[in-house]
Write a protein that holds these residues in place. Structure first.
Motif, mmCIF file in Angstrom:
data_model
loop_
_atom_site.group_PDB
_atom_site.id
_atom_site.type_symbol
_atom_site.label_atom_id
_atom_site.label_comp_id
_atom_site.label_asym_id
_atom_site.label_seq_id
_atom_site.Cartn_x
_atom_site.Cartn_y
_atom_site.Cartn_z
ATOM 1 N N ARG A 101 30.379 26.689 -6.943
ATOM 2 C CA ARG A 101 29.395 26.827 -8.023
ATOM 3 C C ARG A 101 28.677 25.509 -8.277
ATOM 4 N NH1 ARG A 101 29.160 25.098 -12.682
ATOM 5 N NH2 ARG A 101 31.350 24.541 -12.851
ATOM 6 N N ILE A 102 29.443 24.413 -8.334
ATOM 7 C CA ILE A 102 28.850 23.095 -8.592
ATOM 8 C C ILE A 102 27.860 22.725 -7.489
ATOM 9 C CG2 ILE A 102 29.371 20.617 -8.683
ATOM 10 C CD1 ILE A 102 32.047 21.413 -10.084
ATOM 11 N N VAL A 103 28.279 22.905 -6.243
ATOM 12 C CA VAL A 103 27.416 22.545 -5.113
ATOM 13 C C VAL A 103 26.200 23.466 -5.057
ATOM 14 C CG1 VAL A 103 27.291 22.308 -2.600
ATOM 15 C CG2 VAL A 103 29.323 21.522 -3.824
ATOM 16 N N ALA A 104 26.388 24.747 -5.322
ATOM 17 C CA ALA A 104 25.250 25.676 -5.312
ATOM 18 C C ALA A 104 24.236 25.305 -6.386
ATOM 19 C CB ALA A 104 25.740 27.113 -5.520
ATOM 20 N N ASP B 230 20.430 24.128 -5.577
ATOM 21 C CA ASP B 230 19.249 24.828 -6.103
ATOM 22 C C ASP B 230 18.239 23.829 -6.658
ATOM 23 O OD1 ASP B 230 20.348 27.261 -5.430
ATOM 24 O OD2 ASP B 230 21.002 27.744 -7.479
ATOM 25 N N ARG B 231 18.718 22.835 -7.390
ATOM 26 C CA ARG B 231 17.801 21.836 -7.958
ATOM 27 C C ARG B 231 17.160 20.971 -6.870
ATOM 28 N NH1 ARG B 231 21.531 22.498 -11.823
ATOM 29 N NH2 ARG B 231 22.896 20.735 -11.462
ATOM 30 N N ILE B 232 17.951 20.638 -5.853
ATOM 31 C CA ILE B 232 17.404 19.849 -4.734
ATOM 32 C C ILE B 232 16.319 20.658 -4.019
ATOM 33 C CG2 ILE B 232 17.939 18.875 -2.454
ATOM 34 C CD1 ILE B 232 20.733 18.133 -3.633
ATOM 35 N N LEU C 13 12.712 11.588 -2.622
ATOM 36 C CA LEU C 13 14.029 12.128 -2.968
ATOM 37 C C LEU C 13 15.088 11.678 -1.970
ATOM 38 C CD1 LEU C 13 15.771 13.912 -4.768
ATOM 39 C CD2 LEU C 13 15.047 15.878 -3.415
ATOM 40 N N ASN C 14 14.765 11.709 -0.687
ATOM 41 C CA ASN C 14 15.714 11.312 0.370
ATOM 42 C C ASN C 14 17.051 12.028 0.220
ATOM 43 O OD1 ASN C 14 13.857 9.549 1.470
ATOM 44 N ND2 ASN C 14 14.674 7.767 0.408
ATOM 45 N N LEU C 15 16.986 13.328 -0.023
ATOM 46 C CA LEU C 15 18.195 14.109 -0.247
ATOM 47 C C LEU C 15 17.944 15.521 0.262
ATOM 48 C CD1 LEU C 15 20.925 13.611 -1.686
ATOM 49 C CD2 LEU C 15 19.889 14.452 -3.775
ATOM 50 N N MET C 16 18.919 16.064 0.936
ATOM 51 C CA MET C 16 18.854 17.451 1.390
ATOM 52 C C MET C 16 19.998 18.206 0.726
ATOM 53 S SD MET C 16 16.239 17.605 3.313
ATOM 54 C CE MET C 16 16.405 19.187 4.087
ATOM 55 N N PRO C 17 19.877 19.542 0.642
ATOM 56 C CA PRO C 17 20.990 20.306 0.065
ATOM 57 C C PRO C 17 22.288 20.019 0.828
ATOM 58 C CG PRO C 17 19.058 21.690 0.284
ATOM 59 C CD PRO C 17 18.745 20.395 0.977
ATOM 60 N N PHE C 18 23.379 20.020 0.087
ATOM 61 C CA PHE C 18 24.685 19.735 0.677
ATOM 62 C C PHE C 18 25.198 20.947 1.440
ATOM 63 C CE2 PHE C 18 24.514 17.010 -3.129
ATOM 64 C CZ PHE C 18 24.637 15.782 -2.517
#
Length: 133
Positions: free
Chosen positions: A91-94, A98-100, A113-118
């Motif tokens: 749940r936390i990762v999802a 979603d925000r990413i 951002l330099n970030l992709m979904p985990f």
């Protein structure tokens, strides 16, 4: 207090009278925080204390949205590592994913951002390893 200051009476005298009368009526009795220390009284003076307190109370960030999300993602991974169940980790990762994803869809100002979904399965696998022993 709707009464106006009468002409010819100094503000100090008029205010003192208003305070005395309110005290006699008990309007200062049982106020919240009465008898308690003033919060943050021992901290060094900061001229923008009230701005910082307002921002904290309103949960406003001074960071650009991309940096705020990076911090949120970092906090989410830490929370996932402390989670009590695999479902909670997912749940936390999802939620953070979603925000990413939403941020990646729209143009942003400020630093990238330099970030992709985990990878949810990787995070869950790491959580299992830490909690198996």
């Amino acid at each position: 207090m709707t009464e106006r200051k009468p002409p010819g009476v100094s503000f100090e005298t008029w205010v003192d009278r208003q305070i005395r009368e309110a005290t006699e009526r008990g309007e200062f009795d049982n106020l919240p925080g009465a008898g308690k220390p003033i919060p943050e009284l021992d901290e060094p003076y900061d001229e923008s204390w009230w701005v910082k307190r307002k921002l904290r109370r309103e949960n406003v960030s001074l960071l650009p949205p991309t940096l705020a999300l990076r911090k949120e993602a970092e906090d989410a991974l830490a929370a996932a590592s402390r989670a009590g169940s695999e479902a909670e980790v997912r749940r936390i990762v999802a939620d953070v994913n979603d925000r990413i994803t939403e941020m990646l869809k729209r143009p942003t100002s400020g630093p990238p951002l330099n970030l992709m979904p985990f990878d949810v399965e990787r995070v869950v696998s790491e959580w299992r390893e830490r909690h198996s022993g």
